[in-house]
Enzyme design. Structure first.
Site, PDB file in Angstrom:
ATOM      1  N   CYS A  49       6.842  -0.470   8.622  1.00  0.00           N
ATOM      2  CA  CYS A  49       5.937   0.626   8.528  1.00  0.00           C
ATOM      3  C   CYS A  49       5.495   1.117   9.866  1.00  0.00           C
ATOM      4  O   CYS A  49       5.575   2.625   9.898  1.00  0.00           O
ATOM      5  CB  CYS A  49       4.586   0.543   7.770  1.00  0.00           C
ATOM      6  SG  CYS A  49       5.165  -0.250   6.034  1.00  0.00           S
ATOM      7  N   ARG A 125       8.698   2.332  -0.541  1.00  0.00           N
ATOM      8  CA  ARG A 125       8.945   3.469   0.361  1.00  0.00           C
ATOM      9  C   ARG A 125       9.337   4.761  -0.299  1.00  0.00           C
ATOM     10  O   ARG A 125      10.639   4.905  -0.294  1.00  0.00           O
ATOM     11  CB  ARG A 125       9.701   2.937   1.540  1.00  0.00           C
ATOM     12  CG  ARG A 125       8.950   1.734   2.325  1.00  0.00           C
ATOM     13  CD  ARG A 125      10.131   1.429   3.423  1.00  0.00           C
ATOM     14  NE  ARG A 125       9.791   0.039   3.857  1.00  0.00           N
ATOM     15  CZ  ARG A 125       8.677  -0.345   4.658  1.00  0.00           C
ATOM     16  NH1 ARG A 125       7.881   0.648   5.081  1.00  0.00           N
ATOM     17  NH2 ARG A 125       8.552  -1.647   5.020  1.00  0.00           N
TER      18      ARG A 125
END
EC number: 1.11.1.24
Length: 212
Positions: A49, A125
Site C-alpha cells: 500500500c 485493492r
C-alpha cells in the site's frame, strides 16, 4: 447503506458523506465537474500500500491534467491515516495531496463491494473511475497481494475521455496496439449501407480504424 446494491458501470455513484484526512466530504458532489478515482487499500503502514500511495502521489499532476482527482479509502481510522501520511512525507519525501476516507466500520467499503471473500474486514485493492457527471465508468479489483499499475489507471481515464469526445472505441494496449499502433477503432456500422461503404477498408467492413 451496506444492504444496497453495489453500483455498476454506467450507474450513478451513490451519494454518501465520508470522513477523510481533508475533513468531511460528500460524494460525488465534492468533485462536481471533475472526474475522480476512488481506490481502496487493505491497510495503512503496509509495504504494498505504501508503494501504491507513493506512485499515486508522484503521478498526481498527471491525473490533474486529465481533470481527475484521487481519493483513497481503507477501514483504518482517520488518526491512522494521518499518522501514515505523515510517515510517508517524512521518510519518503513525497506529499500525499489527496484525501483518504476513514471507514473503520466498513460501511462505505461494503456499499462499494470492496470487502471480498479472502478477508471479512479489510478492503481489497478496488478502483472506481467516476466521470464529471458522477457516473461510474470503470471498476477494477486487484487482490491484496498485488499492487496496482497506476499507468493503467491513467491510460483508462485517457481512453474513456477520448471515447466521450470522439465516439470511437479503444483497442488493446492502446496507444501501443500491436496491430494498429496509436490509432483508434470506428464503432460498428449501424446500417447495411454504412457497412458497404467500409468494404474496401482494412481490415474489413466490421474492423476499421483511423487516426485521432
Amino acid at each position: 447503506m451496506s444492504e444496497e446494491k453495489i453500483p455498476l458501470i454506467g450507474e450513478k455513484f451513490p451519494e454518501m458523506e465520508v470522513i477523510t484526512t481533508h475533513g468531511k466530504i460528500k460524494l460525488p458532489d465534492y468533485y462536481q465537474g471533475k472526474w475522480f478515482v476512488l481506490f481502496s487499500h487493505p491497510g495503512d503502514f503496509t509495504p504494498v500500500c505504501t508503494t501504491e500511495f507513493y506512485s499515486f502521489a508522484k503521478k498526481y499532476e498527471e491525473f490533474k491534467k486529465l481533470n481527475t482527482e484521487l481519493i483513497g479509502l481503507s477501514v483504518d481510522s482517520n488518526i491512522s491515516h494521518i499518522e501514515w501520511v505523515m510517515w510517508i512525507e517524512k521518510n519518503l519525501k513525497v506529499e500525499i495531496p489527496f484525501p483518504i476516507i476513514a471507514d473503520p466500520m466498513g460501511n462505505v467499503a461494503k456499499r462499494l463491494g470492496m470487502i471480498h471473500a479472502e478477508s471479512s474486514t479489510s478492503t481489497v485493492r478496488a478502483v472506481f473511475i467516476v466521470d464529471d457527471k458522477g457516473i461510474v465508468r470503470l471498476i477494477m479489483y486487484y487482490p491484496m497481494e498485488i499492487g496496482r499499475n497506476i499507468d493503467e489507471i491513467l491510460r483508462s481515464i485517457r481512453a474513456l475521455q477520448l471515447v466521450d469526445k470522439s465516439g470511437v472505441v479503444i483497442p488493446a494496449n492502446w496507444p501501443n496496439n500491436e496491430l494498429i499502433g496509436n490509432k483508434v477503432i470506428n464503432p460498428p456500422p449501424r446500417t447495411v449501407k454504412d457497412a458497404k461503404l467500409r468494404i474496401n477498408q482494412p481490415f474489413d467492413w466490421w474492423f476499421t480504424y483511423k487516426e485521432i
